[in-house]
Design a protein around this motif. Structure first.
Motif, mmCIF file in Angstrom:
data_model
loop_
_atom_site.group_PDB
_atom_site.id
_atom_site.type_symbol
_atom_site.label_atom_id
_atom_site.label_comp_id
_atom_site.label_asym_id
_atom_site.label_seq_id
_atom_site.Cartn_x
_atom_site.Cartn_y
_atom_site.Cartn_z
ATOM 1 N N ARG A 93 0.862 -1.181 0.000
ATOM 2 C CA ARG A 93 0.000 0.000 0.000
ATOM 3 C C ARG A 93 0.895 1.226 0.000
ATOM 4 N NH1 ARG A 93 -3.136 2.730 4.188
ATOM 5 N NH2 ARG A 93 -5.036 3.557 3.266
ATOM 6 N N GLY A 94 1.221 1.695 -1.203
ATOM 7 C CA GLY A 94 2.177 2.772 -1.357
ATOM 8 C C GLY A 94 1.583 4.132 -1.062
ATOM 9 N N PRO A 95 2.406 5.173 -1.213
ATOM 10 C CA PRO A 95 1.941 6.528 -0.938
ATOM 11 C C PRO A 95 0.795 6.969 -1.827
ATOM 12 C CG PRO A 95 4.127 6.527 -1.963
ATOM 13 C CD PRO A 95 3.829 5.125 -1.564
ATOM 14 N N PHE A 96 0.745 6.464 -3.062
ATOM 15 C CA PHE A 96 -0.359 6.838 -3.946
ATOM 16 C C PHE A 96 -1.699 6.447 -3.334
ATOM 17 C CE2 PHE A 96 -3.375 6.077 -7.386
ATOM 18 C CZ PHE A 96 -3.233 7.222 -8.155
ATOM 19 N N HIS A 97 -1.794 5.221 -2.799
ATOM 20 C CA HIS A 97 -3.052 4.762 -2.224
ATOM 21 C C HIS A 97 -3.353 5.454 -0.908
ATOM 22 C CE1 HIS A 97 -1.870 1.502 -5.015
ATOM 23 N NE2 HIS A 97 -3.164 1.451 -5.253
ATOM 24 N N VAL A 98 -2.323 5.809 -0.154
ATOM 25 C CA VAL A 98 -2.538 6.567 1.086
ATOM 26 C C VAL A 98 -3.150 7.923 0.774
ATOM 27 C CG1 VAL A 98 -1.395 7.668 3.045
ATOM 28 C CG2 VAL A 98 -0.712 5.373 2.339
ATOM 29 N N LEU A 99 -2.569 8.619 -0.198
ATOM 30 C CA LEU A 99 -3.083 9.938 -0.568
ATOM 31 C C LEU A 99 -4.459 9.835 -1.221
ATOM 32 C CD1 LEU A 99 0.223 11.464 -2.001
ATOM 33 C CD2 LEU A 99 -0.896 12.068 0.149
ATOM 34 N N ALA A 141 5.448 6.380 4.668
ATOM 35 C CA ALA A 141 5.371 7.089 5.958
ATOM 36 C C ALA A 141 5.302 8.595 5.740
ATOM 37 C CB ALA A 141 6.586 6.729 6.815
ATOM 38 N N GLY A 142 6.022 9.089 4.718
ATOM 39 C CA GLY A 142 5.965 10.514 4.415
ATOM 40 C C GLY A 142 4.589 10.942 3.949
ATOM 41 N N ALA A 143 3.897 10.057 3.199
ATOM 42 C CA ALA A 143 2.540 10.377 2.756
ATOM 43 C C ALA A 143 1.588 10.477 3.942
ATOM 44 C CB ALA A 143 2.051 9.317 1.770
ATOM 45 N N LEU A 144 1.773 9.582 4.927
ATOM 46 C CA LEU A 144 0.940 9.646 6.130
ATOM 47 C C LEU A 144 1.178 10.944 6.897
ATOM 48 C CD1 LEU A 144 1.244 5.953 7.380
ATOM 49 C CD2 LEU A 144 -0.801 7.058 6.472
ATOM 50 N N ARG A 145 2.440 11.380 6.930
ATOM 51 C CA ARG A 145 2.736 12.646 7.610
ATOM 52 C C ARG A 145 2.309 13.842 6.777
ATOM 53 N NH1 ARG A 145 7.599 9.827 8.939
ATOM 54 N NH2 ARG A 145 8.664 10.832 7.181
ATOM 55 N N ALA A 146 2.240 13.657 5.451
ATOM 56 C CA ALA A 146 1.866 14.777 4.587
ATOM 57 C C ALA A 146 0.401 15.147 4.728
ATOM 58 C CB ALA A 146 2.176 14.440 3.128
ATOM 59 N N LEU A 147 -0.443 14.182 5.078
ATOM 60 C CA LEU A 147 -1.875 14.469 5.182
ATOM 61 C C LEU A 147 -2.173 15.582 6.192
ATOM 62 C CD1 LEU A 147 -3.427 10.875 4.929
ATOM 63 C CD2 LEU A 147 -3.447 12.682 3.210
ATOM 64 N N PRO A 148 -1.660 15.491 7.446
ATOM 65 C CA PRO A 148 -1.902 16.608 8.377
ATOM 66 C C PRO A 148 -1.313 17.921 7.888
ATOM 67 C CG PRO A 148 -1.150 14.662 9.564
ATOM 68 C CD PRO A 148 -0.957 14.374 8.116
ATOM 69 N N ALA A 149 -0.167 17.851 7.205
ATOM 70 C CA ALA A 149 0.446 19.081 6.699
ATOM 71 C C ALA A 149 -0.429 19.731 5.627
ATOM 72 C CB ALA A 149 1.836 18.776 6.135
ATOM 73 N N LEU A 150 -1.000 18.917 4.749
ATOM 74 C CA LEU A 150 -1.875 19.452 3.708
ATOM 75 C C LEU A 150 -3.149 20.040 4.316
ATOM 76 C CD1 LEU A 150 -1.476 16.622 1.047
ATOM 77 C CD2 LEU A 150 -0.493 18.922 0.969
ATOM 78 N N TYR A 151 -3.695 19.356 5.316
ATOM 79 C CA TYR A 151 -4.868 19.904 6.000
ATOM 80 C C TYR A 151 -4.517 21.221 6.704
ATOM 81 C CZ TYR A 151 -7.054 15.347 5.224
ATOM 82 O OH TYR A 151 -7.568 14.215 4.647
#
Length: 332
Positions: free
Chosen positions: A53-59, A140-150
């Motif tokens: 489950r790569g960053p694409f699917h996380v985002l 892991a960076g994609a998971l951390r990017a979500l709060p940053a984008l919000y």
């Protein structure tokens, strides 16, 4: 009706129907729930998503979840206004401001997540070796990017709450957003930010497409890997086209309302509905253009082309034989 009077409405004008808003709410909620269910199903098929489950699917999951949250928070308020035949201002002292903030926040959160998806695909295709080495950390960076984008969306939507800009009720009294006429610099900043996101997403998609073409030309690679990348790119391209079509009318109305004295609340309402359609159409695009569906479409098209080629082969052979015969006669 004068636009200045729209903020003073307490009852909805006669003839206003909730049908369009109700259909949009139902389509948006159903589509996003379906898209989330398909994502969860795909994750279970991959054994819980470990290592796959790569960053694409996380985002992508973040994008669908954000669209669902926005639909479920904003649409019921509009339906409540229709149900009570009251404007948002009449529903409560803070309803209009909260609705306007929600519109501003989700209007930025969705394109920010779409931009992150486009950037992820661009890096994955343009720098595949680097991306492969960083794949675990990229998730892991994609998971951390979500709060940053919000957080970025929150920062872009918060200025009216701090006194820079103002949320106001717009005709026919069922929605609130930033004041677009004589509203200062904030509406222009918001519209310009949307345009910048449109340009950034388009550039990233073009870069990803160019990188994929170079990859297929120079180093064909495994067919399955190329097909997977093409599936992602097709999905992202269609979602991007939808985003552009839904966002540009709204940004256009912001500029028109700021620089002219036109009073056309029907056009404003139509532009708002276009903007809202983005979160409704996105999940249905994902449901329709999933990799299994794309592979099925590709197989059907290839089968039709193959059958057509086989049918045309005898005809071509006969034509070639006649041409050779005529050539032999001419040479005698």
């Amino acid at each position: 009706m004068r636009l200045e009077a729209c903020g003073e409405l307490r009852q909805l004008p006669a003839g206003e129907s909730p049908a369009i808003s109700a259909v949009m709410f139902a389509a948006g909620a159903l589509g996003n729930v379906l898209a989330l269910a398909l994502l969860l199903r795909a994750r279970r098929r991959r054994g819980g998503g470990k290592g796959q489950r790569g960053p694409f699917h996380v985002l992508l999951a973040g994008l669908v979840g954000t669209d669902l949250l926005g639909t479920c928070l904003l649409s019921p308020v509009v339906l409540a206004a229709y149900g009570r035949n009251s404007s948002l201002e009449a529903l409560g002292p803070r309803v209009c401001g909260g609705f306007g903030f929600g519109m501003s926040f989700f209007g930025l959160a969705t394109p920010l997540l779409l931009g992150a998806l486009a950037l992820e695909r661009c890096v994955a295709l343009a720098r595949p070796y680097l991306y492969a080495r960083l794949r675990g950390r990229a998730r892991a960076g994609a998971l951390r990017a979500l709060p940053a984008l919000y957080g970025l969306a929150l920062a872009g939507a918060a200025p009216p709450l701090l006194g820079w800009g103002r949320y106001e009720q717009h005709c026919p009294g069922t929605w609130c957003f930033v004041r677009m006429r004589r509203g200062g610099a904030y509406p222009l900043l918001y519209a310009s930010l949307l345009l910048a996101l449109v340009a950034a997403v388009l550039l990233c998609n073009l870069g990803a497409a160019a990188a994929l073409l170079r990859m297929r030309h120079r180093r064909p690679g495994p067919p399955a890997a190329l097909a997977r990348e093409m599936d992602h790119l097709v999905l992202l391209a269609v979602v991007t086209v939808t985003f552009v079509v839904c966002s540009l009318p709204f940004t256009f109305r912001v500029y028109v309302n700021h620089f002219t004295q036109s009073e056309n609340y029907q056009e404003d309402l139509r532009a708002l509905r276009f903007l809202s359609m983005n979160s409704i159409i996105d999940p249905w695009i994902f449901a329709i253009l999933r990799p299994p569906v794309l592979r099925l479409i590709h197989s059907v098209l290839c089968c039709e082309m193959s059958c057509k080629t086989k049918k045309e082969a005898p005809t071509l052979a006969v034509e070639q034989a006649e041409l050779n015969k005529q050539t032999d006669l001419c040479s005698q």
